[in-house]
Design an enzyme around this catalytic site. Structure first.
Site, PDB file in Angstrom:
ATOM      1  N   HIS A 138     -13.886  -4.234 -59.740  1.00 47.20           N
ATOM      2  CA  HIS A 138     -14.070  -2.792 -59.921  1.00 47.20           C
ATOM      3  C   HIS A 138     -14.147  -2.410 -61.410  1.00 47.20           C
ATOM      4  O   HIS A 138     -13.827  -1.271 -61.775  1.00 47.20           O
ATOM      5  CB  HIS A 138     -12.947  -1.986 -59.247  1.00 47.20           C
ATOM      6  CG  HIS A 138     -12.776  -2.294 -57.795  1.00 47.20           C
ATOM      7  ND1 HIS A 138     -13.570  -1.763 -56.805  1.00 47.20           N
ATOM      8  CD2 HIS A 138     -11.898  -3.132 -57.171  1.00 47.20           C
ATOM      9  CE1 HIS A 138     -13.181  -2.228 -55.628  1.00 47.20           C
ATOM     10  NE2 HIS A 138     -12.175  -3.069 -55.817  1.00 47.20           N
TER      11      HIS A 138
ATOM     12  N   SER B 290     -30.811  -1.315 -85.653  1.00 50.35           N
ATOM     13  CA  SER B 290     -31.232   0.048 -85.369  1.00 50.35           C
ATOM     14  C   SER B 290     -32.099   0.553 -86.514  1.00 50.35           C
ATOM     15  O   SER B 290     -31.828   0.265 -87.682  1.00 50.35           O
ATOM     16  CB  SER B 290     -30.014   0.953 -85.199  1.00 50.35           C
ATOM     17  OG  SER B 290     -30.382   2.320 -85.234  1.00 50.35           O
TER      18      SER B 290
ATOM     19  N   LYS C 110     -25.567  -1.059 -86.692  1.00 47.68           N
ATOM     20  CA  LYS C 110     -25.790  -1.520 -85.320  1.00 47.68           C
ATOM     21  C   LYS C 110     -26.267  -2.971 -85.264  1.00 47.68           C
ATOM     22  O   LYS C 110     -27.048  -3.431 -86.079  1.00 47.68           O
ATOM     23  CB  LYS C 110     -26.813  -0.633 -84.615  1.00 47.68           C
ATOM     24  CG  LYS C 110     -26.343   0.782 -84.331  1.00 47.68           C
ATOM     25  CD  LYS C 110     -25.176   0.826 -83.385  1.00 47.68           C
ATOM     26  CE  LYS C 110     -25.510   0.326 -82.001  1.00 47.68           C
ATOM     27  NZ  LYS C 110     -26.543   1.128 -81.310  1.00 47.68           N
TER      28      LYS C 110
ATOM     29  N   GLU D 279     -30.790  -6.719 -72.720  1.00 46.15           N
ATOM     30  CA  GLU D 279     -31.194  -5.442 -72.128  1.00 46.15           C
ATOM     31  C   GLU D 279     -32.592  -5.540 -71.525  1.00 46.15           C
ATOM     32  O   GLU D 279     -32.882  -4.947 -70.479  1.00 46.15           O
ATOM     33  CB  GLU D 279     -31.124  -4.346 -73.185  1.00 46.15           C
ATOM     34  CG  GLU D 279     -29.693  -4.046 -73.639  1.00 46.15           C
ATOM     35  CD  GLU D 279     -29.636  -3.131 -74.848  1.00 46.15           C
ATOM     36  OE1 GLU D 279     -30.713  -2.726 -75.341  1.00 46.15           O
ATOM     37  OE2 GLU D 279     -28.526  -2.828 -75.310  1.00 46.15           O
TER      38      GLU D 279
END
Length: 524
Positions: free
Chosen positions: A178, A299, A305, A312
């Site tokens: 969970h 980024s 970043k 992804e």
């Protein structure tokens, strides 16, 4: 652009569709006028199916050899045609084959070129076959090869997971349910879970390979032929284990396309699950792992970043393969028997699913090999005493308390520590004895994560000895997959008709078609 092919008159884009021409089509004898330019542009499929050139040449050579053996093509004509086909293959190998305007598909392009090399004798090659059974034969050959290649890609990824697991046998981490910390596991155990997941993919690909392993050539357009073709000879030359039993079904069956696309979609779902974990683990909130700069991006706005874009994109491209599967299923759902031109569209979805899956498997394999795990941070997270609450309950069960009572008692202890700003590790043996007389001094020793792992030695559990077994199993699975791929690629002993009776007078004494790889495979 596909290897071995050049396109002339196609504009600047490598994948542009060649413009139509008024060149005679192989079916032009029936129609009294040339095809509309717009119709021709709409129906041309060579931009998609040109990758099937090797399979088309193999199919044509096997068909030619059979025609020669049954006397439908003379030996001199067969030699001329074979010389032409082999010259076309050399052109592909040297990247010299030219797709010309008006080539409707790869089959028409090869036939057009064969006429250019061999002359009118090339027209004998199409004896006894239709593009309907030719196309699906090529596609089945392609699908068989892709199944084997995907199995090898998966074995390489499994090997990478197993190698990293071997390196991290002593690395403890939290296991999650969970999305919440649940119990202590080892990083090795976690990584080996993906070996098992991928092994199911291997089993599915073996099944798909078996379903592809049926020769449709000889079915003609839909009703076979009156010519005395030897279908078994073609099947054996092309390494098909069996021949189709029904010509109507053979030319219109694309179940194997659905199954291969589905296998790709599920492989991608598995890769996506791992990708999501790496995305989480490399975040500052988890801080369990770090990608090297070579496998991360930055980024354009935020200088600090470091993004896991590769993972992804694996997640994102999984959606494409699922859409490909939906496309093939929807394509088939309303088609009557037998062949319909709708089936031209099956290749777009299948090829996209295959390409996406292969490149994603390679990318994830690279990530597994270079990902840096932060052992100290993982151990710190795994040291949360709450992860050992179940161990305390089971400690009490061993001493005679019913599990539900033990669960309730430990749950109450957890609630108490939360209210008091403490943890289960802070409860003394004396306090445990106040809650139950079954508690002894050694109850406080439960909160050591390494000891907790050593208590988990049931088969399949994350205990060190069980992980050692799982590592041996992983190596065995990888070796078996590579061995099975070799066996699958071999020529079968004899081709049989699908569904042919076994043990009847007609089949007595005949050696059955090869199916030994299925006996070898492990379904996990």
């Amino acid at each position: 652009m596909a290897r071995g092919i050049r396109i002339v008159g196609a504009g600047a884009g490598a994948d542009a569709t060649p413009p139509p021409s008024t060149a005679a089509k192989m079916w032009s004898g029936r129609l009294g006028s040339s095809t509309s330019r717009r119709v021709e542009e709409y129906t041309i499929g060579i931009a998609v199916d040109r990758r099937l050139y090797a399979e088309d040449l193999d199919t044509s050579l096997a068909h030619l050899h059979m025609l020669r053996s049954v006397g439908l093509v003379s030996a001199p004509d067969a030699r001329t045609i074979e010389t032409g086909l082999r010259e076309i293959r050399r052109e592909f190998d040297r990247n010299e084959f030219v797709i010309e305007p008006g080539d409707e598909d790869i089959h028409a392009a090869i036939e057009r070129r064969l006429f250019g090399i061999a002359g009118e004798v090339a027209g004998r090659l199409h004896t006894g076959r239709s593009r309907n059974d030719q196309v699906v034969t090529d596609l089945r050959l392609y699908a068989k090869r892709i199944c084997r290649e995907l199995m090898l890609f998966i074995a390489t990824l499994q090997e990478a997971f197993a190698r990293r697991a071997q390196q991290n046998r002593a690395t403890v981490m939290p296991g999650y349910t969970h999305g919440q910390r649940a119990q202590v596991v080892s990083l090795a155990h976690h990584l080996l879970a993906y070996v098992e997941m991928l092994q199911r993919d291997v089993g599915r690909l073996e099944d798909v390979h078996d379903r592809c392993d049926v020769l449709p050539l000889g079915s003609g357009a839909l009703a076979g032929t009156t010519l005395p073709l030897d279908r078994r000879a073609v099947a054996e030359e092309l390494s098909f284990a069996s021949i189709s039993a029904n010509s109507l079904d053979a030319v219109s069956d694309r179940d194997f396309v659905v199954e291969l696309t589905a296998a790709c979609a599920l492989i991608m779902v598995h890769l996506s699950r791992f990708a999501e974990e790496v995305v989480l683990w490399t975040s500052s909130e988890y801080n369990f792992a770090e990608l090297p700069d070579s496998h991360a991006t930055g980024s354009s706005l935020m200088p600090q970043k470091k993004n896991p874009d590769v993972l992804e994109l694996v997640r994102g491209r999984t959606a494409r393969t699922i859409a490909d599967l939906s496309a093939v299923l929807i394509l088939l759902k309303g088609l009557p028997l037998a062949y319909n031109r709708d089936l031209q569209e099956d290749k777009t979805a299948l090829f996209d699913a295959v390409d996406t899956t292969m490149t994603s498997l390679a990318a994830v394999t690279d990530v597994v090999r270079v990902l840096r795990f932060k052992r100290r941070e993982m151990r710190e997270a795994a040291s949360d005493p709450g992860l050992l609450a179940t161990d305390v309950a089971e400690y009490l069960v061993v001493r005679g308390m019913p599990f539900r009572a033990a669960h309730q008692l430990v749950g109450a202890a957890v609630r108490r520590t939360v209210d008091e700003g403490r943890t289960l590790r802070d409860i003394s043996a004396a306090e445990w004895r106040e809650m139950t007389e079954l508690a002894q001094d050694d109850i406080v020793d439960l909160f050591d994560v390494d000891t907790a792992l050593r208590r988990r030695e049931l088969p399949g559990a994350p205990g060190p000895r069980m992980v050692s077994r799982q590592l041996v199993r992983a190596a065995t699975l990888v070796a078996k997959t590579r061995r099975v791929v070799t066996v699958l690629a071999r020529q079968p002993v004899a081709a049989k008709e699908v569904g042919a009776a076994v043990g009847t007078a007609a089949t007595a004494g005949r050696e059955p078609a090869r199916r030994s790889p299925r006996r070898e495979k492990s379904k996990g």
